[in-house]
Scaffold this motif. Sequence first.
Motif, PDB file in Angstrom:
ATOM      1  N   LEU A  47      -4.503  68.241  -8.499  1.00  0.00           N
ATOM      2  CA  LEU A  47      -3.401  67.437  -9.028  1.00  0.00           C
ATOM      3  C   LEU A  47      -2.379  68.361  -9.672  1.00  0.00           C
ATOM      4  CD1 LEU A  47      -5.559  64.650 -10.766  1.00  0.00           C
ATOM      5  CD2 LEU A  47      -4.478  64.548  -8.491  1.00  0.00           C
ATOM      6  N   ASP A  48      -1.115  68.196  -9.294  1.00  0.00           N
ATOM      7  CA  ASP A  48      -0.066  69.024  -9.885  1.00  0.00           C
ATOM      8  C   ASP A  48       0.697  68.204 -10.925  1.00  0.00           C
ATOM      9  OD1 ASP A  48       1.591  71.473  -9.967  1.00  0.00           O
ATOM     10  OD2 ASP A  48       3.161  70.021  -9.459  1.00  0.00           O
ATOM     11  N   CYS A  49       0.535  68.580 -12.179  1.00  0.00           N
ATOM     12  CA  CYS A  49       1.107  67.803 -13.286  1.00  0.00           C
ATOM     13  C   CYS A  49       2.065  68.684 -14.078  1.00  0.00           C
ATOM     14  CB  CYS A  49       0.000  67.337 -14.237  1.00  0.00           C
ATOM     15  SG  CYS A  49      -1.442  66.679 -13.392  1.00  0.00           S
ATOM     16  N   PRO A 219       7.597  70.227  -0.646  1.00  0.00           N
ATOM     17  CA  PRO A 219       7.294  70.741   0.701  1.00  0.00           C
ATOM     18  C   PRO A 219       7.783  69.813   1.803  1.00  0.00           C
ATOM     19  CG  PRO A 219       5.325  69.752  -0.240  1.00  0.00           C
ATOM     20  CD  PRO A 219       6.370  69.754  -1.334  1.00  0.00           C
ATOM     21  N   LEU A 220       8.117  68.548   1.424  1.00  0.00           N
ATOM     22  CA  LEU A 220       8.649  67.612   2.417  1.00  0.00           C
ATOM     23  C   LEU A 220      10.171  67.537   2.319  1.00  0.00           C
ATOM     24  CD1 LEU A 220       6.036  64.758   1.759  1.00  0.00           C
ATOM     25  CD2 LEU A 220       5.894  66.624   3.431  1.00  0.00           C
ATOM     26  N   GLY A 221      10.742  68.477   1.546  1.00  0.00           N
ATOM     27  CA  GLY A 221      12.196  68.467   1.385  1.00  0.00           C
ATOM     28  C   GLY A 221      12.659  67.477   0.342  1.00  0.00           C
ATOM     29  N   PRO A 267       2.605  67.928  -1.775  1.00  0.00           N
ATOM     30  CA  PRO A 267       3.371  66.732  -1.433  1.00  0.00           C
ATOM     31  C   PRO A 267       3.206  65.634  -2.481  1.00  0.00           C
ATOM     32  CG  PRO A 267       1.344  66.789  -0.163  1.00  0.00           C
ATOM     33  CD  PRO A 267       1.426  68.092  -0.912  1.00  0.00           C
ATOM     34  N   LYS A 268       4.277  64.864  -2.693  1.00  0.00           N
ATOM     35  CA  LYS A 268       4.221  63.707  -3.599  1.00  0.00           C
ATOM     36  C   LYS A 268       4.510  62.445  -2.799  1.00  0.00           C
ATOM     37  CE  LYS A 268       6.465  60.405  -5.911  1.00  0.00           C
ATOM     38  NZ  LYS A 268       7.430  59.425  -5.394  1.00  0.00           N
ATOM     39  N   SER A 269       3.800  61.383  -3.080  1.00  0.00           N
ATOM     40  CA  SER A 269       4.182  60.078  -2.556  1.00  0.00           C
ATOM     41  C   SER A 269       3.625  59.001  -3.473  1.00  0.00           C
ATOM     42  CB  SER A 269       3.647  59.874  -1.133  1.00  0.00           C
ATOM     43  OG  SER A 269       3.970  58.569  -0.711  1.00  0.00           O
ATOM     44  N   SER A 270       4.340  57.887  -3.536  1.00  0.00           N
ATOM     45  CA  SER A 270       3.818  56.721  -4.257  1.00  0.00           C
ATOM     46  C   SER A 270       3.422  55.636  -3.261  1.00  0.00           C
ATOM     47  CB  SER A 270       4.881  56.165  -5.208  1.00  0.00           C
ATOM     48  OG  SER A 270       5.258  57.164  -6.122  1.00  0.00           O
ATOM     49  N   THR A 271       3.504  55.945  -1.974  1.00  0.00           N
ATOM     50  CA  THR A 271       3.216  54.965  -0.922  1.00  0.00           C
ATOM     51  C   THR A 271       1.805  55.198  -0.380  1.00  0.00           C
ATOM     52  OG1 THR A 271       5.543  55.225  -0.311  1.00  0.00           O
ATOM     53  CG2 THR A 271       4.142  54.008   1.238  1.00  0.00           C
ATOM     54  N   PRO A 272       0.906  54.194  -0.543  1.00  0.00           N
ATOM     55  CA  PRO A 272      -0.493  54.436  -0.166  1.00  0.00           C
ATOM     56  C   PRO A 272      -0.684  55.014   1.236  1.00  0.00           C
ATOM     57  CG  PRO A 272      -0.298  52.359  -1.339  1.00  0.00           C
ATOM     58  CD  PRO A 272       1.100  52.867  -1.147  1.00  0.00           C
TER      59      PRO A 272
HETATM   60  N1  LIG Z   1       7.633  73.349 -10.560  1.00  0.00           N
HETATM   61  C1  LIG Z   1       8.715  72.626 -10.423  1.00  0.00           C
HETATM   62  O1  LIG Z   1       9.779  72.929 -11.015  1.00  0.00           O
HETATM   63  C2  LIG Z   1       8.707  71.434  -9.549  1.00  0.00           C
HETATM   64  C3  LIG Z   1       7.507  70.932  -9.102  1.00  0.00           C
HETATM   65  N2  LIG Z   1       7.464  69.820  -8.281  1.00  0.00           N
HETATM   66  C4  LIG Z   1       6.119  69.338  -7.849  1.00  0.00           C
HETATM   67  O2  LIG Z   1       6.086  69.185  -6.441  1.00  0.00           O
HETATM   68  C5  LIG Z   1       5.786  67.829  -6.106  1.00  0.00           C
HETATM   69  C6  LIG Z   1       6.450  67.419  -4.821  1.00  0.00           C
HETATM   70  O3  LIG Z   1       7.838  67.639  -4.879  1.00  0.00           O
HETATM   71  P1  LIG Z   1       8.919  66.481  -4.654  1.00  0.00           P
HETATM   72  O4  LIG Z   1      10.208  67.008  -5.130  1.00  0.00           O
HETATM   73  O5  LIG Z   1       8.393  65.217  -5.194  1.00  0.00           O
HETATM   74  O6  LIG Z   1       9.121  66.407  -3.095  1.00  0.00           O
HETATM   75  P2  LIG Z   1       8.306  66.121  -1.738  1.00  0.00           P
HETATM   76  O7  LIG Z   1       8.849  67.122  -0.792  1.00  0.00           O
HETATM   77  O8  LIG Z   1       6.853  66.007  -1.949  1.00  0.00           O
HETATM   78  O9  LIG Z   1       8.925  64.717  -1.320  1.00  0.00           O
HETATM   79  C7  LIG Z   1       8.648  63.527  -1.972  1.00  0.00           C
HETATM   80  C8  LIG Z   1       9.493  62.449  -1.297  1.00  0.00           C
HETATM   81  O10 LIG Z   1       9.084  62.315   0.068  1.00  0.00           O
HETATM   82  C9  LIG Z   1       8.692  60.979   0.338  1.00  0.00           C
HETATM   83  N3  LIG Z   1       7.517  61.061   1.234  1.00  0.00           N
HETATM   84  C10 LIG Z   1       6.266  61.447   0.915  1.00  0.00           C
HETATM   85  N4  LIG Z   1       5.471  61.418   2.008  1.00  0.00           N
HETATM   86  C11 LIG Z   1       6.243  61.002   3.040  1.00  0.00           C
HETATM   87  C12 LIG Z   1       5.982  60.753   4.409  1.00  0.00           C
HETATM   88  N5  LIG Z   1       4.771  60.943   4.932  1.00  0.00           N
HETATM   89  N6  LIG Z   1       7.004  60.311   5.190  1.00  0.00           N
HETATM   90  C13 LIG Z   1       8.238  60.126   4.657  1.00  0.00           C
HETATM   91  N7  LIG Z   1       8.540  60.335   3.368  1.00  0.00           N
HETATM   92  C14 LIG Z   1       7.550  60.771   2.559  1.00  0.00           C
HETATM   93  C15 LIG Z   1       8.333  60.371  -1.009  1.00  0.00           C
HETATM   94  O11 LIG Z   1       8.569  58.981  -0.989  1.00  0.00           O
HETATM   95  P3  LIG Z   1       7.526  57.889  -1.576  1.00  0.00           P
HETATM   96  O12 LIG Z   1       6.996  58.418  -2.895  1.00  0.00           O
HETATM   97  O13 LIG Z   1       8.390  56.687  -1.728  1.00  0.00           O
HETATM   98  O14 LIG Z   1       6.453  57.717  -0.545  1.00  0.00           O
HETATM   99  C16 LIG Z   1       9.312  61.089  -1.933  1.00  0.00           C
HETATM  100  O15 LIG Z   1      10.579  60.469  -1.889  1.00  0.00           O
HETATM  101  C17 LIG Z   1       6.234  67.050  -7.342  1.00  0.00           C
HETATM  102  O16 LIG Z   1       5.680  65.759  -7.414  1.00  0.00           O
HETATM  103  C18 LIG Z   1       5.778  67.976  -8.446  1.00  0.00           C
HETATM  104  O17 LIG Z   1       4.376  67.844  -8.639  1.00  0.00           O
HETATM  105  C19 LIG Z   1       8.629  69.235  -7.845  1.00  0.00           C
HETATM  106  C20 LIG Z   1       9.860  69.694  -8.268  1.00  0.00           C
HETATM  107  C21 LIG Z   1      10.009  70.817  -9.169  1.00  0.00           C
END
Ligand SMILES: NC(=O)C1=CN([C@@H]2O[C@H](COP(=O)(O)OP(=O)(O)OC[C@H]3O[C@@H](n4cnc5c(N)ncnc54)[C@H](OP(=O)(O)O)[C@@H]3O)[C@@H](O)[C@H]2O)C=CC1
Length: 320
Positions: A47-49, A219-221, A267-272
């Motif tokens: 878990l990345d917090c 990582p997903l942009g 990767p982050k998502s709130s969608t199950p």
């Molecule tokens: N150290 C630092 O400064 C930083 C660390 N982080 C860390 O990295 C994590 C991930 O980075 P984050 O910027 O959130 O970006 P991600 O690249 O993980 O993208 C998250 C976005 O992609 C959507 N998504 C996830 N899975 C899919 C999928 N399979 N298909 C289509 N869309 C998808 C999510 O939508 P939905 O949730 O609606 O599914 C959300 O909008 C963060 O949660 C945090 O833990 C992030 C930024 C800065």
Amino acid sequence: MASSKTYTLNNGVKIPAVGFGTFANEGAKGETYRAVTKALEVGYRHLDCAWFYQNEDEVGDALHDFLSRNPSVKREDIFICTKVWNHLHRPEDVKWSFENSCSKLRVDYIDLFLVHWPIAAEKNDDYSVKIGPDGKYVILRDLTENPEPTWRAMEELAESGRARAIGVSNWTIAGLRQLLSFARIKPAVNQIEIHPFLPNTELVQFCFDNQILPAAYSPLGSQNQVPTTGETVRENRTLNEVAERSGHNLAQVLLAWGLRRGYVVLPKSSTPSRIESNFQIPELSDDDFEAVEEVARGRHCRFVNMKDTFGYDVWPEESK
Ligand SMILES: NC(=O)C1=CN([C@@H]2O[C@H](COP(=O)(O)OP(=O)(O)OC[C@H]3O[C@@H](n4cnc5c(N)ncnc54)[C@H](OP(=O)(O)O)[C@@H]3O)[C@@H](O)[C@H]2O)C=CC1
């Protein structure tokens, strides 16, 4: 499945290659609890917090409830990373931040504790997130001017055993060189933005050369667009063609590309359904890997725009 891959940090600690991102910016109350619960059920064990995300209590509750429901899974089976925020860089504040995170996460040790940014912002008495009069963070100094006191406090946490590993996030090659010049304990990880529009290839190679494991955030942009074209990573035509011919979805291809380059992906998502599919990461064929590399070559679009957020460009050498 590539999702179960682990790496060994420079101090021998093992880290799962796929971590679940918990930054739910402006997420509704309970969103993080539900997402982390789903992630643990699906099999994520990392878990990345961050203190800054202001939701460590929900992560802690989700973890606690999951472990209570699943007695065969132990605390030590879950790798927890958290980070000290910009206005908590004084040595005594680093310790305060660590204890505060432990208490919210309901754990007595952290697997990986990171310095969130190489900048120090103005400190607020109540430790709430400080925003300046114009809505921006008030940056007091570049931590790389003198990172030593902060890093010494990090080293004490590592020496006490409460942090199994310590590292940094958003550090440049110059900043890392400086840190390595005096560190008694080398940073184990540098967590940075990495995706095909910002492959950060030089910085990644520098980390590998110095036994620092890169960890890819966004990582997903993320959800961001290239300022000049409006394109998002997930809209890129070539990347979508690679996904289509490989039989996997684009997110899986992006994560597989990161794992094949040899670092952690978060990767982050709130969608199950996405939480689940993002943990089913295939191996990329040589051709598909090369096709993503080709998109990445020469691209430098920094999505976390430091100048807009902080009024300060943290990564001058890589972000141009
Ligand atoms: N150290 C630092 O400064 C930083 C660390 N982080 C860390 O990295 C994590 C991930 O980075 P984050 O910027 O959130 O970006 P991600 O690249 O993980 O993208 C998250 C976005 O992609 C959507 N998504 C996830 N899975 C899919 C999928 N399979 N298909 C289509 N869309 C998808 C999510 O939508 P939905 O949730 O609606 O599914 C959300 O909008 C963060 O949660 C945090 O833990 C992030 C930024 C800065």
